[in-house]
Design an enzyme around this catalytic site. Structure first.
Site, PDB file in Angstrom:
ATOM      1  N   GLU A  17       0.926  -1.281  -0.073  1.00  0.00           N
ATOM      2  CA  GLU A  17       0.077  -0.022  -0.031  1.00  0.00           C
ATOM      3  C   GLU A  17       0.923   1.235   0.258  1.00  0.00           C
ATOM      4  O   GLU A  17       2.079   1.145   0.643  1.00  0.00           O
ATOM      5  CB  GLU A  17      -0.901  -0.023   1.332  1.00  0.00           C
ATOM      6  CG  GLU A  17      -1.687   1.264   1.474  1.00  0.00           C
ATOM      7  CD  GLU A  17      -2.014   1.084   3.155  1.00  0.00           C
ATOM      8  OE1 GLU A  17      -1.463   0.783   3.927  1.00  0.00           O
ATOM      9  OE2 GLU A  17      -3.333   1.638   3.168  1.00  0.00           O
ATOM     10  N   ASN A  43      -7.258   6.166  -1.409  1.00  0.00           N
ATOM     11  CA  ASN A  43      -6.252   5.160  -1.187  1.00  0.00           C
ATOM     12  C   ASN A  43      -6.512   4.053  -2.103  1.00  0.00           C
ATOM     13  O   ASN A  43      -7.405   3.229  -1.786  1.00  0.00           O
ATOM     14  CB  ASN A  43      -6.274   4.893   0.378  1.00  0.00           C
ATOM     15  CG  ASN A  43      -5.006   3.911   0.858  1.00  0.00           C
ATOM     16  OD1 ASN A  43      -4.356   3.495   0.057  1.00  0.00           O
ATOM     17  ND2 ASN A  43      -4.799   4.101   1.799  1.00  0.00           N
ATOM     18  N   LYS A  96      -9.627   2.007  -1.460  1.00  0.00           N
ATOM     19  CA  LYS A  96      -9.686   1.447  -0.280  1.00  0.00           C
ATOM     20  C   LYS A  96     -11.102   1.781   0.484  1.00  0.00           C
ATOM     21  O   LYS A  96     -11.512   3.020   0.680  1.00  0.00           O
ATOM     22  CB  LYS A  96      -8.714   1.760   0.478  1.00  0.00           C
ATOM     23  CG  LYS A  96      -8.671   1.155   1.852  1.00  0.00           C
ATOM     24  CD  LYS A  96      -7.313   1.843   2.803  1.00  0.00           C
ATOM     25  CE  LYS A  96      -7.049   0.990   4.092  1.00  0.00           C
ATOM     26  NZ  LYS A  96      -5.809   1.313   4.552  1.00  0.00           N
ATOM     27  N   GLU A 116      -6.059   8.763   7.795  1.00  0.00           N
ATOM     28  CA  GLU A 116      -6.945   8.201   6.608  1.00  0.00           C
ATOM     29  C   GLU A 116      -7.986   8.703   6.295  1.00  0.00           C
ATOM     30  O   GLU A 116      -8.486   9.179   5.061  1.00  0.00           O
ATOM     31  CB  GLU A 116      -6.819   6.495   6.395  1.00  0.00           C
ATOM     32  CG  GLU A 116      -5.339   6.220   6.182  1.00  0.00           C
ATOM     33  CD  GLU A 116      -5.229   4.694   5.908  1.00  0.00           C
ATOM     34  OE1 GLU A 116      -6.134   4.354   4.774  1.00  0.00           O
ATOM     35  OE2 GLU A 116      -4.665   3.961   6.511  1.00  0.00           O
ATOM     36  N   CYS A 144      -4.878  -3.135   3.063  1.00  0.00           N
ATOM     37  CA  CYS A 144      -4.326  -3.093   4.586  1.00  0.00           C
ATOM     38  C   CYS A 144      -5.699  -3.237   5.310  1.00  0.00           C
ATOM     39  O   CYS A 144      -5.670  -4.292   5.563  1.00  0.00           O
ATOM     40  CB  CYS A 144      -3.725  -1.536   5.004  1.00  0.00           C
ATOM     41  SG  CYS A 144      -3.050  -1.141   6.190  1.00  0.00           S
ATOM     42  N   ASN A 188       0.508  -0.948   5.224  1.00  0.00           N
ATOM     43  CA  ASN A 188       1.350  -0.469   6.163  1.00  0.00           C
ATOM     44  C   ASN A 188       0.567  -0.438   7.639  1.00  0.00           C
ATOM     45  O   ASN A 188      -0.408   0.250   7.817  1.00  0.00           O
ATOM     46  CB  ASN A 188       1.598   1.112   5.821  1.00  0.00           C
ATOM     47  CG  ASN A 188       2.108   1.471   4.763  1.00  0.00           C
ATOM     48  OD1 ASN A 188       3.339   1.886   4.577  1.00  0.00           O
ATOM     49  ND2 ASN A 188       1.553   1.252   3.417  1.00  0.00           N
TER      50      ASN A 188
END
Lengths: 317, 317
Positions: free
Chosen positions: A47, A106, A123, A142, A172, A197
Site C-alpha cells: 500500500e 487510497n 480502499k 486516513e 491494508c 502499512n
C-alpha cells in the site's frame, strides 16, 4: 490445462519522508528484477508504495499534495512500468490517488504483463480519524486524507500469463473485514492481493498494540479469509522504522487452505516467491465452500441492515 | 465492575451407535462435575452431544427417530439438567430436535445456572447432501435429516453469574462462515459457543482431508472470526473414532485477540477451563472493530444479492 504461475511478494522496508522518489523507484525496480530472476511473472507491492505512510502526520495541503499521483502511470513512476513491461511482469501497487475532480483515494491498480492497467480498487475500510488525536506523536489520518472507496470490491479477469486467474485487490485494513473478502469470493476470485502499512507497538507513543500481536493478527486474517473463500492471497507490508514509527512486516503468500507457503523474515526490502496453482482453489470452491449449495443469504440480512453493533433487546423491556 | 467468569470446554470422545443414552449422560455429568471442581460456572458441550453423529449413516425413519429430542429437557437428558442446576452451572449443548410439527433441526440451547433455557439456535449452514453418495462408506446427510435453521443467529443476554455476557451460538460448519459470526458481532456478542463433529481423514475411505489439516482449519476460523468480531469463543469437538469414522479434536478457548488460551490435547473426554474476562472485548469493539466508525454496508450488497459465486463479466462480452 495447468493454471500455474509464479508470483512474488515484494515487501519494502521503510520509505522516509525525505527520500527521493527516484530512490524509492530504484528499490522497487530492484525487487522487480530479483523476482523476475526467480521466474516470477507477477509482483505484489505494498500500500502507498511510492511514499512514506504520510497519514501518520498532520500536514497542510501544500505538504500533502506531493504524496498523491494525479494519473497512473505518470513520469515519476514510469520507470517501474517500463521495466515491468520489458520483463513481461504484471504487478499490484498501492498509491495515493488525486483525481482531476480533486477527490483523494487510497488506491491500488493491477497491471498486466504488457503494461496495461487491468483494474483499479479504492480502499473501502479507512481506519483512523478525521481529526488528529491530541497528544499523540503519530496520527492515523486516513479518514481525513481519503474519501471512502465506492467501487465495491471488483475482481478482474487476467491473461494466460497468470493462468487466466481472477484477481481481486484489498488494501491494508480491508483484510480484517470478512465482508470485503466475501464480495471477492462471490466473484470466483482465485488470488487476492493486499498491500499494507500497519503500525506495531510504538515504544515512544505507548498506546499501540505490540508488533508481534499485530503481525499475528495480520497473518491470521489473511489465512482465514483465504481459506473461507478458497483463494490464494499475497499480503505485502511496507515494514520497519519509517519516520520514527514502527511498521510490522509479516508479508506472506497463502494458499487456498489458509496455509502460509512463503513468508518474510525481515523488516526490509525482501521478496518471496511461490508457484500459484489455481487448481488448488477448486477443492474449497466446489465442496466445503460451494456457496450455491451452502450459503443462506436470507439469514444474513443484518449485515446490510445495520452498520453498528446493537445489543439484543432485554427480555420484557 | 469486573466481568469475569470461568468457563469450560467439555470435549467428548466418541459416542458409538450402540452406546446407552444413560452411559453418555454419565460421561457428560462427569465432565460437568470436573469443570465445577475447577471453578467453572459455564460449560460448552459438542454438537449432537447425546448421540453418535448419525448423519454419517443412511437410516430409515424407524432408526432415525431415536436420535432426536422431542422436547428439551426430557426424561432422558434430565439428569444433566438436574446436576447442572445443583452445581449452579449453565451450559451450551447441541442436539437433534424434532418438533411437534415434525420438523427436524440440528439445534443447540443455552441453559442458565438455574436450569432455565435462555435461548435456542438452529443450525443454518448444513453441510453434506440430501442423497447418499454412492460408494462411500460414510455419508454426510445433514441436508437430508435436518431443515435449515431460520431463527437467524440470535444473541442472548445472560445473568450476573456469567458477567451478564451477551452469548451467541453456532454449530459446527457455521464456524467456517464469516457471515454467521458477523451477525453475532453486530449484536455485541462477547462469547460465541460452537459445538462440532468434524470428520478428519478416513484411512479406510480415502477421499477426505487429513485430520491435521482439518484441525488447523477449525482453529483458524475460530481464531480469526473471534478476532474480527472482538469476541471470546469456545469451540468444542466430539472427537475420536466413532462408529469407525474419524472425528477431529482441537477443542479450544479463544480470546478476543484470536489467541488460543486453552486447547485440548486428546481425542477423548477432556475439559479445558479459562477465565473469560469480557472487558478484553472492548479494545477490539471500541477501536479496530468499531463497526459504526468503519463498516461500509453499502459496499457489501453482493453478500445478500447473490448466493453463488459468479465470475466477473469478461471485457467486451
Amino acid at each position: 490445462m495447468p493454471r500455474t504461475f509464479r508470483a512474488a511478494a515484494a515487501q519494502m522496508g521503510p520509505t522516509q519522508m525525505g527520500d527521493a522518489r527516484s530512490h524509492t523507484l530504484q528499490r522497487m525496480i530492484q525487487l522487480l528484477e530479483n523476482a523476475a530472476r526467480d521466474g516470477a511473472v507477477f509482483v505484489v507491492f505494498p500500500e502507498l508504495a511510492f511514499t512514506t505512510f504520510f497519514p501518520r502526520w498532520l500536514l497542510d495541503n501544500s505538504e500533502l499534495d506531493r504524496h498523491y499521483e494525479r494519473e497512473m502511470p505518470n513520469p515519476e513512476v514510469q520507470p517501474l512500468f517500463d521495466r515491468a513491461k520489458e520483463l513481461k511482469i504484471g504487478f499490484y501497487v498501492g498509491y495515493a490517488e488525486l483525481t482531476s475532480d480533486g477527490e483523494r483515494y487510497n488506491s491500488s491498480i493491477l497491471v498486466g504483463p504488457d503494461g496495461t492497467i487491468i483494474g483499479k480498487y479504492r480502499k473501502v475500510h479507512l481506519p483512523g480519524s478525521v481529526e488528529p488525536r491530541q497528544g499523540s506523536r503519530f496520527q492515523q489520518l486516513e479518514k481525513r486524507y481519503f474519501e471512502y472507496g465506492s467501487l465495491g470490491f471488483p475482481a478482474f479477469h487476467t491473461s494466460p500469463e497468470f493462468g487466466n486467474a481472477i484477481i481481486g485487490m484489498l488494501i491494508c485494513n480491508d483484510r480484517r473485514w470478512p465482508e470485503a473478502w466475501r464480495v471477492l469470493g462471490l466473484q470466483e476470485t482465485e488470488l487476492v492481493c493486499v498491500g499494507y502499512n500497519s503500525a506495531g507497538y510504538d515504544p515512544n507513543g505507548g498506546s499501540g498494540e505490540d508488533a508481534a500481536l499485530r503481525t499475528f493478527h495480520s497473518k491470521l486474517v489473511v489465512q482465514a479469509n483465504a481459506y473461507m473463500n478458497a483463494t490464494w492471497a499475497i499480503a505485502v507490508a511496507k515494514a520497519g522504522t519509517e519516520d520514527g514509527a514502527c511498521l510490522i512486516g509479516g508479508s506472506c503468500i497463502v494458499d487456498p487452505n489458509g496455509l502460509i507457503v512463503s513468508e518474510a523474515h525481515t523488516l526490509g526490502d525482501e521478496f518471496l516467491v511461490a508457484d500459484i496453482d489455481l487448481h488448488l482453489c477448486r477443492q474449497g470452491k466446489d465442496k466445503m465452500f460451494n456457496f450455491e449449495a451452502h450459503r443462506r443469504p436470507d439469514q444474513y440480512r443484518m449485515i446490510l441492515e445495520r452498520t453498528k453493533a446493537i445489543a439484543p433487546k432485554m427480555e420484557g423491556v
